[in-house]
Design a protein around this motif. Structure first.
Motif, PDB file in Angstrom:
ATOM      1  N   GLN A  65      48.624  97.927  -9.475  1.00  0.00           N
ATOM      2  CA  GLN A  65      49.761  97.054  -9.175  1.00  0.00           C
ATOM      3  C   GLN A  65      50.824  97.743  -8.341  1.00  0.00           C
ATOM      4  O   GLN A  65      51.737  97.091  -7.841  1.00  0.00           O
ATOM      5  CB  GLN A  65      50.434  96.574 -10.472  1.00  0.00           C
ATOM      6  CG  GLN A  65      49.581  95.712 -11.372  1.00  0.00           C
ATOM      7  CD  GLN A  65      50.335  95.383 -12.642  1.00  0.00           C
ATOM      8  OE1 GLN A  65      50.378  96.167 -13.590  1.00  0.00           O
ATOM      9  NE2 GLN A  65      50.980  94.224 -12.661  1.00  0.00           N
ATOM     10  N   PHE A  88      53.328  99.475 -15.625  1.00  0.00           N
ATOM     11  CA  PHE A  88      52.418  98.829 -14.685  1.00  0.00           C
ATOM     12  C   PHE A  88      51.086  99.569 -14.628  1.00  0.00           C
ATOM     13  O   PHE A  88      51.012 100.771 -14.893  1.00  0.00           O
ATOM     14  CB  PHE A  88      53.033  98.800 -13.282  1.00  0.00           C
ATOM     15  CG  PHE A  88      54.229  97.906 -13.143  1.00  0.00           C
ATOM     16  CD1 PHE A  88      54.082  96.573 -12.780  1.00  0.00           C
ATOM     17  CD2 PHE A  88      55.512  98.399 -13.371  1.00  0.00           C
ATOM     18  CE1 PHE A  88      55.181  95.744 -12.649  1.00  0.00           C
ATOM     19  CE2 PHE A  88      56.624  97.573 -13.245  1.00  0.00           C
ATOM     20  CZ  PHE A  88      56.454  96.241 -12.892  1.00  0.00           C
ATOM     21  N   ASP A  89      50.039  98.855 -14.250  1.00  0.00           N
ATOM     22  CA  ASP A  89      48.757  99.486 -13.957  1.00  0.00           C
ATOM     23  C   ASP A  89      48.813 100.071 -12.546  1.00  0.00           C
ATOM     24  O   ASP A  89      49.511  99.555 -11.673  1.00  0.00           O
ATOM     25  CB  ASP A  89      47.619  98.467 -14.038  1.00  0.00           C
ATOM     26  CG  ASP A  89      47.465  97.891 -15.436  1.00  0.00           C
ATOM     27  OD1 ASP A  89      47.776  98.615 -16.406  1.00  0.00           O
ATOM     28  OD2 ASP A  89      47.060  96.714 -15.559  1.00  0.00           O
ATOM     29  N   HIS A 142      53.368  91.894 -16.012  1.00  0.00           N
ATOM     30  CA  HIS A 142      51.997  91.401 -15.941  1.00  0.00           C
ATOM     31  C   HIS A 142      51.991  89.915 -15.626  1.00  0.00           C
ATOM     32  O   HIS A 142      52.958  89.203 -15.903  1.00  0.00           O
ATOM     33  CB  HIS A 142      51.260  91.712 -17.240  1.00  0.00           C
ATOM     34  CG  HIS A 142      51.134  93.183 -17.501  1.00  0.00           C
ATOM     35  ND1 HIS A 142      50.290  93.990 -16.763  1.00  0.00           N
ATOM     36  CD2 HIS A 142      51.770  93.999 -18.380  1.00  0.00           C
ATOM     37  CE1 HIS A 142      50.399  95.240 -17.185  1.00  0.00           C
ATOM     38  NE2 HIS A 142      51.297  95.270 -18.171  1.00  0.00           N
ATOM     39  N   TRP A 195      48.865  87.242  -9.917  1.00  0.00           N
ATOM     40  CA  TRP A 195      48.990  88.695  -9.814  1.00  0.00           C
ATOM     41  C   TRP A 195      50.460  89.096  -9.794  1.00  0.00           C
ATOM     42  O   TRP A 195      51.333  88.316  -9.441  1.00  0.00           O
ATOM     43  CB  TRP A 195      48.278  89.234  -8.574  1.00  0.00           C
ATOM     44  CG  TRP A 195      48.586  88.532  -7.266  1.00  0.00           C
ATOM     45  CD1 TRP A 195      47.795  87.614  -6.640  1.00  0.00           C
ATOM     46  CD2 TRP A 195      49.756  88.687  -6.443  1.00  0.00           C
ATOM     47  NE1 TRP A 195      48.390  87.189  -5.478  1.00  0.00           N
ATOM     48  CE2 TRP A 195      49.592  87.829  -5.329  1.00  0.00           C
ATOM     49  CE3 TRP A 195      50.915  89.455  -6.528  1.00  0.00           C
ATOM     50  CZ2 TRP A 195      50.559  87.720  -4.313  1.00  0.00           C
ATOM     51  CZ3 TRP A 195      51.873  89.359  -5.527  1.00  0.00           C
ATOM     52  CH2 TRP A 195      51.692  88.502  -4.437  1.00  0.00           C
TER      53      TRP A 195
END
Length: 274
Positions: free
Chosen positions: A192, A188-189, A154, A161
């Motif tokens: 991403q 991770f999201d 993150h 970013w």
């Protein structure tokens, strides 16, 4: 300079933000043949950002200077972006760095985190990071999980970013792809993550190739008295200093083409008396 030019004139469109690219598998063939030359091409076309750093991470022990020299030699001999301009390459190479370590070693990621923080401060990169996995697929889970443990998944600030690119193959089948996806999304999201996998269409392409080969063998070629068929792949692919199997000109059955060997070259019928 390649690293400092105003990016408003990029022929590729858009203006890239300052960032650090962390290339896992940086000592491998894919990095040398494809990824690094592509980044050099972006830099020479004003599309890599006004300030950037590329940090190679791999298990191979070498100095930073050896890393830069090795990539320079590869760019001149095996890259596919065309002739390399020595002056532009030197400017590009000044932004290359190297951090060796095992993909499952937590301490190696702690060292990587410190290196990134130092580079971002000295080059004013703003904390933007792109992780690129150019490694054997079996180490994807180790890399993803270690990035999470090291706090690298993150952004270091609200304005920055972090993104991750995962090279093919993304799993061997649906079950393993789902399992890998679960591991990735635990760290991770989704926004991403960028996945590269042209093997998703492999079965369809294989079917087309089989049809084409059968038509060629049973149709026009049959009238010419064919002795043999050869797969020709003009590129020399090296793996660990050796020519890769399946990339030399050699006799092969039609199924070799459908199976993926020789697809970079061509299928030829050699005419001759029966």
């Amino acid at each position: 300079m390649v690293g400092e030019t105003d990016r408003s004139g990029s022929v590729y469109g858009g203006v890239a933000e300052p960032c650090t690219v962390i290339l896992f598998g940086a000592s491998g063939d894919l990095a040398k043949r494809k990824v690094i030359p592509a980044m050099y091409d972006l830099a020479t076309h004003n599309a890599l950002g006004p300030r950037y750093a590329i940090v190679g991470f791999a298990r191979t022990a070498m100095t930073e200077e050896a890393f830069r020299t090795g990539l320079g030699e590869a760019a001149k001999t095996i890259s596919e972006v065309g002739p390399i301009d020595p002056g532009q390459w030197d400017e590009f190479a000044s932004n290359l760095y190297y951090s060796p370590g095992d993909y499952a070693n937590q301490e190696a990621y702690a060292q990587l985190a410190k290196r990134l923080a130092d580079l971002e401060a000295s080059k004013n990169l703003g904390g933007n990071r792109l992780f690129y996995l150019s490694t054997p697929p079996e180490v994807y889970p180790d890399i993803v999980e270690q990035l999470g443990r090291a706090g690298l998944a993150h952004p270091p600030s609200p304005q920055a970013w972090v993104r991750i690119i995962i090279e093919k193959p993304f799993g061997r089948d649906l079950a393993t792809a789902r399992e890998l996806n679960k591991i990735v999304l635990n760290v991770f999201d989704e926004k991403q993550v960028y996945r590269i996998d042209h093997y998703l269409g492999k079965d369809t392409v294989q079917n087309l190739l089989v049809t084409a080969v059968e038509s060629e063998l049973r149709g026009p070629c049959a009238d010419y008295g064919i002795r043999n068929a050869r797969c020709r792949a003009p590129r020399r692919l090296l793996r660990n200093g050796r020519r890769a199997a399946g990339h030399d000109s050699k006799p092969c059955p039609a199924t070799d083409i459908a199976g993926g060997r020789g697809t970079a070259g061509s299928f030829r019928c050699h005419r001759g008396a029966q």
